[in-house]
Design a protein around this motif. Structure first.
Motif, mmCIF file in Angstrom:
data_model
loop_
_atom_site.group_PDB
_atom_site.id
_atom_site.type_symbol
_atom_site.label_atom_id
_atom_site.label_comp_id
_atom_site.label_asym_id
_atom_site.label_seq_id
_atom_site.Cartn_x
_atom_site.Cartn_y
_atom_site.Cartn_z
ATOM 1 N N ASP A 92 -8.769 -9.259 50.644
ATOM 2 C CA ASP A 92 -9.476 -10.418 50.076
ATOM 3 C C ASP A 92 -8.608 -11.658 50.222
ATOM 4 O OD1 ASP A 92 -11.917 -9.148 48.807
ATOM 5 O OD2 ASP A 92 -10.336 -8.002 47.802
ATOM 6 N N CYS A 94 -8.694 -15.874 49.624
ATOM 7 C CA CYS A 94 -9.482 -16.912 48.962
ATOM 8 C C CYS A 94 -8.728 -18.238 48.933
ATOM 9 C CB CYS A 94 -9.865 -16.496 47.542
ATOM 10 S SG CYS A 94 -8.473 -16.309 46.410
ATOM 11 N N THR A 95 -9.503 -19.309 48.855
ATOM 12 C CA THR A 95 -8.979 -20.655 48.653
ATOM 13 C C THR A 95 -9.369 -21.098 47.249
ATOM 14 O OG1 THR A 95 -10.988 -21.755 49.433
ATOM 15 C CG2 THR A 95 -9.356 -21.140 51.101
ATOM 16 N N ASP A 97 -11.721 -22.916 46.559
ATOM 17 C CA ASP A 97 -13.186 -22.999 46.485
ATOM 18 C C ASP A 97 -13.870 -21.640 46.459
ATOM 19 O OD1 ASP A 97 -13.021 -25.756 46.538
ATOM 20 O OD2 ASP A 97 -13.130 -25.852 48.732
ATOM 21 N N GLY A 98 -13.119 -20.577 46.711
ATOM 22 C CA GLY A 98 -13.734 -19.249 46.715
ATOM 23 C C GLY A 98 -13.212 -18.397 47.862
ATOM 24 N N PHE A 99 -13.836 -17.230 48.049
ATOM 25 C CA PHE A 99 -13.382 -16.281 49.058
ATOM 26 C C PHE A 99 -13.842 -16.716 50.454
ATOM 27 C CE2 PHE A 99 -13.216 -13.727 45.207
ATOM 28 C CZ PHE A 99 -12.010 -13.066 45.370
ATOM 29 N N ILE A 100 -12.904 -16.625 51.408
ATOM 30 C CA ILE A 100 -13.244 -16.942 52.795
ATOM 31 C C ILE A 100 -13.205 -15.685 53.669
ATOM 32 C CG2 ILE A 100 -12.515 -19.350 52.695
ATOM 33 C CD1 ILE A 100 -9.851 -18.554 53.864
ATOM 34 N N SER A 102 -13.464 -11.243 52.850
ATOM 35 C CA SER A 102 -13.469 -10.126 51.912
ATOM 36 C C SER A 102 -14.096 -8.930 52.612
ATOM 37 C CB SER A 102 -14.255 -10.493 50.643
ATOM 38 O OG SER A 102 -14.211 -9.435 49.697
ATOM 39 N N VAL A 152 -4.042 -21.059 49.629
ATOM 40 C CA VAL A 152 -4.723 -19.867 50.132
ATOM 41 C C VAL A 152 -3.925 -18.642 49.698
ATOM 42 C CG1 VAL A 152 -5.648 -18.676 52.153
ATOM 43 C CG2 VAL A 152 -5.523 -21.181 52.114
ATOM 44 N N LYS A 172 -2.218 -11.019 45.215
ATOM 45 C CA LYS A 172 -2.471 -12.461 45.144
ATOM 46 C C LYS A 172 -1.248 -13.290 45.542
ATOM 47 C CE LYS A 172 -5.566 -15.422 42.536
ATOM 48 N NZ LYS A 172 -6.274 -15.672 41.262
#
Length: 249
Positions: A92, A94-95, A97-100, A102, A152, A172
C-alpha cells in the motif's frame, strides 16, 4: 650471504598466505618459515595490542595467526521451509490525498520480477535491473504518478497461505530519498523478528519506486516496485529464510 640468511631477510616481508606457501617448498624452507618471529610480525600488523605482551596468548604466534586468520567459507543453506508459492504481499502506497497504489501481489509474481526493461530506459537503469543482487521486482501496469510535493509513504505486509498468518515488512515508511541518477525513490524499515531469534536485529527491508525520466520535475512516473533485503540476504534461499524468521501473527 647464505641461503638461510637470504630467506630470513625476505620472509618478514611476506603476507601470511605466502609465508604458509613457503613452508611447503622443502624441509629447509619449512623450518625457517615456522620461526615464530615471522608470525609475530604478521600478528602485530593485525592485532598489535596482543603483541605487547611478553608471550603469545596461544602456544605460538603461528598458532594464533592460523586460528584467527582463516578465510570465511561459504556455508550452504538448508532448503528453506517457505516458498514464494506460500506467500502473498500486501503493498500500500499513499500520499496526503489518499492511496495511489494498493495491491495484493502473489509471491511468484514478485519473484519473477521485471524481465525486460521498459522502452526508453537509460543504461544506468538497465544496469541496475540486470544487476547480480537478488531483488524482488514488480512491474506496475498501468503506471502511476507520484507528486514530489507531497509526502509519500509505504506499508508492506506478507501473508502465509500455509498457516494464515501475517508479518510486517515495512510499516508506513516515507520515501525520503530520491536518486535521480539511478531513477529510484527509496524507503526502508527495520524488520521485526520472532522472539525465537533474540540475537537477530538491525536488518532492513528496502523498497524502491522505479521510474522513468519524463521531463516533469514535479512528479515521477513509476513503472515498477522493487524490494530487497541486501543488508543480509542476497539469494532467493536467504530471502526465504529471512522471511521465515519474521514475527508472524
Amino acid at each position: 650471504m647464505t641461503c638461510d640468511e637470504v630467506l630470513k631477510a625476505v620472509f618478514p616481508y611476506l603476507e601470511g598466505v605466502d609465508l604458509a606457501s613457503c613452508m611447503g617448498v622443502c624441509k629447509q624452507w619449512r623450518n625457517i618459515a615456522r620461526d615464530d618471529f615471522f608470525w609475530k610480525c604478521l600478528c602485530a600488523k593485525r592485532w598489535p595490542s596482543i603483541c605487547k605482551q611478553p608471550n603469545p596468548p596461544t602456544v605460538t604466534y603461528y598458532k594464533l595467526y592460523q586460528t584467527f586468520n582463516k578465510r570465511k567459507q561459504h556455508r550452504t543453506l538448508l532448503p528453506p521451509r517457505l516458498s514464494f508459492d506460500d506467500l502473498e504481499f500486501f503493498i500500500d502506497i499513499c500520499t496526503e490525498d489518499g492511496f495511489i497504489f494498493s495491491e495484493v501481489v502473489p509471491g511468484p509474481i514478485l519473484q519473477n520480477g521485471i524481465k525486460i526493461p521498459p522502452p526508453g530506459a537509460c543504461d544506468m537503469l538497465k544496469f541496475h535491473l540486470e544487476g547480480p543482487e537478488y531483488r524482488m521486482k514488480l512491474p506496475v501496469d498501468p503506471r502511476f504518478t507520484v507528486p514530489l510535493s507531497q509526502t509519500v509513504s509505504v506499508s508492506v505486509l506478507v501473508g502465509r497461505k500455509d498457516s494464515n498468518r501475517v508479518a510486517c515488512i515495512i510499516n508506513k515508511s516515507m520515501f525520503d530519498y530520491i536518486d535521480r541518477t539511478a531513477y529510484r525513490a527509496m524507503a526502508n524499515d527495520y524488520l521485526d523478528f520472532s522472539p525465537v531469534y533474540p540475537f537477530v536485529s538491525g536488518i532492513r527491508a528496502w523498497i524502491s519506486l522505479l521510474f522513468m525520466e519524463e521531463g516533469n520535475e514535479g512528479a515521477i512516473d513509476v513503472f515498477g516496485i522493487e524490494m530487497d533485503f541486501c543488508d543480509a540476504a542476497n539469494s532467493k534461499e536467504e530471502v526465504l529464510w529471512l522471511l521465515d524468521m519474521l514475527d508472524w501473527k
